[in-house]
Design a protein around this motif. Sequence first.
Motif: not given
Length: 356
Positions: A80-81, A87-88, A185-189
Amino acid sequence: MEISAAGRLEVRITAADVGKRVSVRRLTDPGVTEGKFTDTVGVLTSWDDGVLVITRKSGDSVRIDASSLVAGKVVPPAPARRRGPAASFEELSRIAARAWRPVESERLGDWELRAASGFTRRANSVLPIGDPGLPLDAALDAVRRWYASRGLPAYAQTATGAEGTQELLCGELERRGWVREVTAELWIGALAPLADAAAPDADASDADASDADASHAGASAPPVVLARSADEAWLSRYQRKGVSEVALEVLGSGPSVWFATVPGASGEAPAAIGRCVVDGRWAGFAAVEVDPARRRRGLATTVMAALARRALDEGASAAWLQVEADNAGARALYGRLGLAAHHAYHHYREPREASS
Protein backbone atom coordinates in the motif's frame (compact mmCIF):
# COMPACT_ATOMS: atom_id res chain seq x y z
CA MET A 1 13.22 -15.47 -7.10
CA GLU A 2 12.36 -18.79 -5.47
CA ILE A 3 15.49 -20.77 -4.58
CA SER A 4 15.46 -24.36 -3.38
CA ALA A 5 17.37 -25.68 -0.38
CA ALA A 6 20.01 -26.93 -2.81
CA GLY A 7 20.50 -23.38 -4.10
CA ARG A 8 18.73 -23.91 -7.44
CA LEU A 9 16.16 -21.60 -8.97
CA GLU A 10 12.73 -23.22 -9.11
CA VAL A 11 9.44 -22.59 -10.90
CA ARG A 12 6.79 -22.72 -8.18
CA ILE A 13 3.77 -21.52 -10.12
CA THR A 14 1.24 -23.47 -12.17
CA ALA A 15 -1.89 -22.80 -14.18
CA ALA A 16 -3.79 -23.03 -10.88
CA ASP A 17 -2.24 -19.68 -9.92
CA VAL A 18 -4.07 -17.71 -12.62
CA GLY A 19 -5.44 -14.56 -11.00
CA LYS A 20 -2.55 -14.24 -8.52
CA ARG A 21 0.33 -11.80 -8.54
CA VAL A 22 3.53 -13.56 -9.57
CA SER A 23 7.20 -12.88 -10.19
CA VAL A 24 8.96 -14.88 -12.88
CA ARG A 25 12.41 -15.05 -14.44
CA ARG A 26 12.88 -16.37 -17.95
CA LEU A 27 15.66 -16.81 -20.45
CA THR A 28 15.65 -14.10 -23.08
CA ASP A 29 16.31 -16.81 -25.66
CA PRO A 30 14.35 -19.95 -24.74
CA GLY A 31 16.62 -22.09 -26.92
CA VAL A 32 19.74 -21.27 -24.91
CA THR A 33 20.33 -22.86 -21.50
CA GLU A 34 22.56 -20.04 -20.29
CA GLY A 35 22.25 -16.41 -21.17
CA LYS A 36 20.44 -13.19 -20.28
CA PHE A 37 17.41 -13.29 -18.02
CA THR A 38 14.30 -11.11 -17.95
CA ASP A 39 12.18 -10.63 -14.83
CA THR A 40 8.45 -9.91 -14.96
CA VAL A 41 6.09 -9.05 -12.10
CA GLY A 42 2.34 -8.82 -12.50
CA VAL A 43 -0.93 -10.72 -12.39
CA LEU A 44 -0.96 -14.11 -14.10
CA THR A 45 -4.01 -13.70 -16.34
CA SER A 46 -3.80 -16.96 -18.29
CA TRP A 47 -1.75 -20.13 -18.84
CA ASP A 48 -2.86 -21.99 -21.94
CA ASP A 49 -1.03 -24.34 -24.31
CA GLY A 50 2.30 -23.73 -22.61
CA VAL A 51 2.07 -19.93 -22.81
CA LEU A 52 1.68 -17.64 -19.80
CA VAL A 53 0.24 -14.13 -20.00
CA ILE A 54 1.22 -11.74 -17.22
CA THR A 55 -0.40 -8.31 -16.97
CA ARG A 56 1.86 -5.67 -15.48
CA LYS A 57 0.81 -2.74 -13.31
CA SER A 58 0.73 -0.52 -16.41
CA GLY A 59 -1.80 -2.80 -18.09
CA ASP A 60 0.70 -4.11 -20.62
CA SER A 61 0.47 -7.87 -21.17
CA VAL A 62 3.57 -10.05 -21.56
CA ARG A 63 3.37 -13.47 -23.25
CA ILE A 64 5.91 -15.98 -21.96
CA ASP A 65 6.68 -19.46 -23.22
CA ALA A 66 6.59 -21.75 -20.19
CA SER A 67 9.68 -23.56 -21.49
CA SER A 68 11.72 -20.36 -21.01
CA LEU A 69 10.97 -20.10 -17.27
CA VAL A 70 13.84 -20.64 -14.87
CA ALA A 71 12.09 -19.37 -11.73
CA GLY A 72 8.70 -18.25 -10.60
CA LYS A 73 6.65 -17.74 -7.47
CA VAL A 74 3.47 -16.16 -6.16
CA VAL A 75 4.17 -12.82 -4.47
CA PRO A 76 2.06 -10.65 -2.13
CA PRO A 77 -0.04 -7.81 -3.53
CA ALA A 78 1.81 -4.59 -4.21
CA PRO A 79 2.44 -2.74 -0.92
CA ALA A 80 0.00 0.00 0.00
CA ARG A 81 1.04 3.60 -0.52
CA ARG A 82 2.86 4.95 2.50
CA ARG A 83 1.77 8.57 2.11
CA GLY A 84 -1.41 10.36 1.24
CA PRO A 85 -4.99 9.20 1.79
CA ALA A 86 -5.88 5.53 1.96
CA ALA A 87 -8.29 4.51 -0.78
CA SER A 88 -9.41 1.42 -2.62
CA PHE A 89 -9.61 1.05 -6.37
CA GLU A 90 -13.39 0.62 -6.21
CA GLU A 91 -13.91 3.74 -4.09
CA LEU A 92 -11.84 5.85 -6.44
CA SER A 93 -13.51 4.44 -9.54
CA ARG A 94 -16.95 5.32 -8.22
CA ILE A 95 -15.82 8.78 -7.07
CA ALA A 96 -14.37 9.46 -10.52
CA ALA A 97 -17.55 8.22 -12.19
CA ARG A 98 -19.73 10.54 -10.11
CA ALA A 99 -17.54 13.48 -11.14
CA TRP A 100 -18.14 12.94 -14.87
CA ARG A 101 -21.70 11.74 -15.28
CA PRO A 102 -23.22 10.61 -18.58
CA VAL A 103 -26.56 11.91 -19.78
CA GLU A 104 -27.90 8.37 -19.92
CA SER A 105 -27.06 5.29 -17.89
CA GLU A 106 -28.41 1.80 -17.30
CA ARG A 107 -27.47 -1.07 -15.04
CA LEU A 108 -26.33 -4.47 -16.26
CA GLY A 109 -26.15 -6.27 -12.95
CA ASP A 110 -23.46 -4.35 -11.06
CA TRP A 111 -22.03 -2.89 -14.26
CA GLU A 112 -23.00 0.61 -15.37
CA LEU A 113 -23.62 1.39 -19.04
CA ARG A 114 -22.96 5.08 -19.74
CA ALA A 115 -23.63 7.24 -22.80
CA ALA A 116 -23.33 10.93 -23.65
CA SER A 117 -23.53 11.17 -27.44
CA GLY A 118 -19.85 10.32 -27.77
CA PHE A 119 -18.49 13.17 -25.60
CA THR A 120 -15.38 11.58 -24.03
CA ARG A 121 -14.75 7.89 -23.52
CA ARG A 122 -15.28 8.25 -19.79
CA ALA A 123 -18.94 9.19 -20.31
CA ASN A 124 -19.43 6.64 -23.10
CA SER A 125 -18.06 3.40 -21.69
CA VAL A 126 -19.27 0.60 -19.48
CA LEU A 127 -17.91 0.68 -15.94
CA PRO A 128 -17.57 -3.07 -15.27
CA ILE A 129 -17.21 -3.19 -11.48
CA GLY A 130 -18.80 -6.19 -9.81
CA ASP A 131 -20.96 -8.90 -11.35
CA PRO A 132 -22.93 -8.20 -14.55
CA GLY A 133 -25.34 -11.02 -13.66
CA LEU A 134 -24.50 -12.85 -16.89
CA PRO A 135 -21.61 -14.96 -18.20
CA LEU A 136 -18.91 -12.69 -19.58
CA ASP A 137 -19.60 -13.35 -23.26
CA ALA A 138 -23.31 -12.71 -22.79
CA ALA A 139 -22.58 -9.55 -20.82
CA LEU A 140 -20.25 -8.22 -23.53
CA ASP A 141 -22.86 -8.99 -26.18
CA ALA A 142 -25.40 -6.97 -24.17
CA VAL A 143 -22.90 -4.11 -23.87
CA ARG A 144 -22.29 -4.07 -27.63
CA ARG A 145 -26.01 -4.09 -28.40
CA TRP A 146 -26.68 -1.24 -25.98
CA TYR A 147 -24.05 1.03 -27.53
CA ALA A 148 -24.90 0.00 -31.10
CA SER A 149 -28.51 1.05 -30.53
CA ARG A 150 -27.18 4.53 -29.78
CA GLY A 151 -24.84 4.65 -32.75
CA LEU A 152 -21.77 4.39 -30.53
CA PRO A 153 -18.84 1.95 -30.37
CA ALA A 154 -18.70 -0.10 -27.20
CA TYR A 155 -15.94 0.82 -24.75
CA ALA A 156 -15.08 -0.78 -21.42
CA GLN A 157 -13.20 1.17 -18.74
CA THR A 158 -10.93 -1.08 -16.68
CA ALA A 159 -8.09 -0.66 -14.20
CA THR A 160 -4.79 -2.31 -13.29
CA GLY A 161 -2.01 -1.85 -10.79
CA ALA A 162 -3.72 -1.81 -7.38
CA GLU A 163 -5.26 -4.35 -5.03
CA GLY A 164 -8.56 -5.57 -6.45
CA THR A 165 -8.07 -4.16 -9.94
CA GLN A 166 -9.13 -5.86 -13.14
CA GLU A 167 -6.14 -7.54 -14.73
CA LEU A 168 -8.13 -10.72 -15.31
CA LEU A 169 -10.92 -8.82 -17.08
CA CYS A 170 -8.34 -7.00 -19.22
CA GLY A 171 -6.91 -10.34 -20.24
CA GLU A 172 -10.36 -11.68 -21.11
CA LEU A 173 -11.14 -8.62 -23.20
CA GLU A 174 -7.87 -8.93 -25.11
CA ARG A 175 -8.49 -12.60 -25.81
CA ARG A 176 -11.82 -11.59 -27.34
CA GLY A 177 -10.22 -9.00 -29.60
CA TRP A 178 -11.00 -5.85 -27.63
CA VAL A 179 -8.31 -3.22 -28.23
CA ARG A 180 -6.82 -0.98 -25.56
CA GLU A 181 -6.91 2.53 -27.06
CA VAL A 182 -6.14 4.82 -24.12
CA THR A 183 -4.25 4.36 -20.86
CA ALA A 184 -4.00 6.95 -18.12
CA GLU A 185 -3.42 7.00 -14.38
CA LEU A 186 -5.46 8.13 -11.42
CA TRP A 187 -3.34 10.06 -8.93
CA ILE A 188 -4.24 10.91 -5.34
CA GLY A 189 -2.81 12.97 -2.50
CA ALA A 190 -3.60 15.19 0.45
CA LEU A 191 -5.64 18.28 -0.44
CA ALA A 192 -4.07 20.82 1.94
CA PRO A 193 -0.69 20.99 0.14
CA LEU A 194 -2.51 21.93 -3.06
CA ALA A 195 -4.37 24.72 -1.29
CA ASP A 196 -1.08 26.02 0.12
CA ALA A 197 0.81 25.77 -3.17
CA ALA A 198 2.70 28.89 -4.19
CA ALA A 199 1.96 30.36 -7.60
CA PRO A 200 5.46 30.15 -9.16
CA ASP A 201 5.43 26.55 -10.35
CA ALA A 202 5.11 24.47 -13.46
CA ASP A 203 2.07 24.72 -15.68
CA ALA A 204 0.39 21.45 -16.49
CA SER A 205 -2.84 19.99 -17.65
CA ASP A 206 -4.98 16.99 -16.87
CA ALA A 207 -5.40 13.88 -18.97
CA ASP A 208 -7.59 15.73 -21.47
CA ALA A 209 -5.33 18.73 -21.98
CA SER A 210 -2.27 19.55 -24.04
CA ASP A 211 1.35 19.00 -23.08
CA ALA A 212 2.69 21.18 -20.30
CA ASP A 213 6.01 22.82 -19.60
CA ALA A 214 7.89 22.54 -16.36
CA SER A 215 9.80 25.70 -15.50
CA HIS A 216 9.40 28.52 -13.01
CA ALA A 217 8.54 32.19 -13.13
CA GLY A 218 8.49 34.71 -10.33
CA ALA A 219 5.19 36.47 -10.91
CA SER A 220 2.63 36.98 -8.13
CA ALA A 221 -0.55 34.97 -8.23
CA PRO A 222 -3.26 36.49 -10.45
CA PRO A 223 -6.90 36.59 -9.34
CA VAL A 224 -9.01 33.46 -9.84
CA VAL A 225 -12.77 33.68 -10.39
CA LEU A 226 -14.82 30.73 -9.17
CA ALA A 227 -18.28 29.91 -10.51
CA ARG A 228 -20.83 27.11 -10.38
CA SER A 229 -21.16 26.87 -14.16
CA ALA A 230 -18.95 27.11 -17.21
CA ASP A 231 -19.58 30.43 -18.96
CA GLU A 232 -18.64 31.36 -22.52
CA ALA A 233 -15.26 32.69 -21.43
CA TRP A 234 -14.36 29.43 -19.66
CA LEU A 235 -15.49 27.39 -22.65
CA SER A 236 -13.40 29.53 -25.02
CA ARG A 237 -10.26 28.23 -23.28
CA TYR A 238 -11.51 24.65 -22.92
CA GLN A 239 -9.62 22.48 -25.39
CA ARG A 240 -12.68 20.57 -26.68
CA LYS A 241 -14.13 22.87 -29.30
CA GLY A 242 -17.74 22.99 -30.39
CA VAL A 243 -19.05 22.03 -26.96
CA SER A 244 -22.65 20.82 -27.23
CA GLU A 245 -25.50 20.84 -24.75
CA VAL A 246 -24.62 17.24 -23.95
CA ALA A 247 -21.04 18.27 -23.17
CA LEU A 248 -22.27 21.09 -20.93
CA GLU A 249 -24.41 18.61 -19.03
CA VAL A 250 -21.43 16.31 -18.48
CA LEU A 251 -19.16 19.20 -17.46
CA GLY A 252 -21.74 20.41 -14.96
CA SER A 253 -22.34 16.99 -13.43
CA GLY A 254 -21.18 15.94 -10.00
CA PRO A 255 -22.09 16.47 -6.35
CA SER A 256 -20.51 19.95 -6.01
CA VAL A 257 -18.92 21.38 -9.14
CA TRP A 258 -16.70 24.47 -9.36
CA PHE A 259 -15.15 26.17 -12.39
CA ALA A 260 -12.08 28.38 -12.02
CA THR A 261 -11.03 31.13 -14.44
CA VAL A 262 -7.98 33.37 -14.55
CA PRO A 263 -9.26 36.20 -16.78
CA GLY A 264 -7.30 37.16 -19.86
CA ALA A 265 -6.86 40.57 -21.37
CA SER A 266 -10.01 42.42 -22.43
CA GLY A 267 -11.73 40.54 -25.23
CA GLU A 268 -9.38 37.56 -25.00
CA ALA A 269 -9.92 34.01 -23.77
CA PRO A 270 -8.98 33.32 -20.13
CA ALA A 271 -5.33 32.88 -19.27
CA ALA A 272 -6.16 29.64 -17.44
CA ILE A 273 -9.11 27.51 -16.37
CA GLY A 274 -9.85 24.48 -14.22
CA ARG A 275 -12.68 22.34 -12.88
CA CYS A 276 -13.14 20.68 -9.49
CA VAL A 277 -15.82 18.33 -8.15
CA VAL A 278 -16.18 17.97 -4.38
CA ASP A 279 -17.64 14.65 -3.23
CA GLY A 280 -17.36 13.97 0.49
CA ARG A 281 -13.69 13.79 1.45
CA TRP A 282 -12.58 13.85 -2.19
CA ALA A 283 -11.90 16.76 -4.54
CA GLY A 284 -11.36 15.82 -8.18
CA PHE A 285 -9.47 18.15 -10.53
CA ALA A 286 -9.84 18.25 -14.32
CA ALA A 287 -9.67 20.54 -17.36
CA VAL A 288 -6.70 22.51 -16.01
CA GLU A 289 -5.63 24.39 -19.11
CA VAL A 290 -3.35 27.38 -19.67
CA ASP A 291 -2.95 29.77 -22.58
CA PRO A 292 0.19 28.51 -24.37
CA ALA A 293 1.50 32.09 -24.51
CA ARG A 294 1.25 32.39 -20.72
CA ARG A 295 2.77 29.13 -19.59
CA ARG A 296 5.80 29.03 -17.30
CA ARG A 297 4.08 31.48 -14.93
CA GLY A 298 2.51 29.15 -12.38
CA LEU A 299 -1.05 29.61 -13.61
CA ALA A 300 -1.94 25.92 -13.38
CA THR A 301 -0.83 25.85 -9.75
CA THR A 302 -2.76 29.05 -9.06
CA VAL A 303 -5.96 27.57 -10.46
CA MET A 304 -5.58 24.31 -8.56
CA ALA A 305 -4.79 26.13 -5.30
CA ALA A 306 -7.94 28.27 -5.56
CA LEU A 307 -10.10 25.23 -6.26
CA ALA A 308 -8.43 23.28 -3.44
CA ARG A 309 -9.16 26.04 -0.93
CA ARG A 310 -12.82 26.00 -1.89
CA ALA A 311 -12.90 22.20 -1.59
CA LEU A 312 -11.34 22.42 1.89
CA ASP A 313 -14.09 24.85 2.87
CA GLU A 314 -16.62 22.19 1.83
CA GLY A 315 -14.99 19.56 4.01
CA ALA A 316 -12.79 17.70 1.52
CA SER A 317 -9.37 16.49 2.63
CA ALA A 318 -8.07 14.39 -0.29
CA ALA A 319 -7.40 15.12 -3.96
CA TRP A 320 -7.57 13.00 -7.09
CA LEU A 321 -7.02 13.63 -10.77
CA GLN A 322 -6.42 11.72 -13.99
CA VAL A 323 -3.33 12.15 -16.14
CA GLU A 324 -2.12 10.42 -19.27
CA ALA A 325 1.03 8.36 -18.94
CA ASP A 326 2.95 10.41 -21.54
CA ASN A 327 2.12 13.86 -20.10
CA ALA A 328 5.51 14.40 -18.48
CA GLY A 329 4.91 18.05 -17.56
CA ALA A 330 1.68 17.33 -15.71
CA ARG A 331 3.18 14.35 -13.90
CA ALA A 332 6.13 16.44 -12.74
CA LEU A 333 3.85 19.18 -11.41
CA TYR A 334 1.49 16.81 -9.62
CA GLY A 335 4.43 15.00 -8.05
CA ARG A 336 5.75 18.27 -6.65
CA LEU A 337 2.29 18.97 -5.24
CA GLY A 338 2.42 15.71 -3.30
CA LEU A 339 0.25 13.48 -5.49
CA ALA A 340 1.21 10.00 -6.70
CA ALA A 341 -0.25 7.36 -8.98
CA HIS A 342 -2.74 4.99 -7.36
CA HIS A 343 -3.67 2.82 -10.37
CA ALA A 344 -3.80 2.83 -14.15
CA TYR A 345 -7.05 2.83 -16.05
CA HIS A 346 -7.75 1.87 -19.64
CA HIS A 347 -10.42 2.14 -22.29
CA TYR A 348 -10.91 -0.98 -24.39
CA ARG A 349 -12.83 -0.74 -27.65
CA GLU A 350 -14.89 -3.61 -29.00
CA PRO A 351 -13.45 -5.50 -31.98
CA ARG A 352 -13.83 -3.49 -35.18
CA GLU A 353 -15.80 -6.23 -36.93
CA ALA A 354 -18.28 -6.21 -34.05
CA SER A 355 -18.92 -2.48 -34.40
CA SER A 356 -19.26 -2.46 -38.20
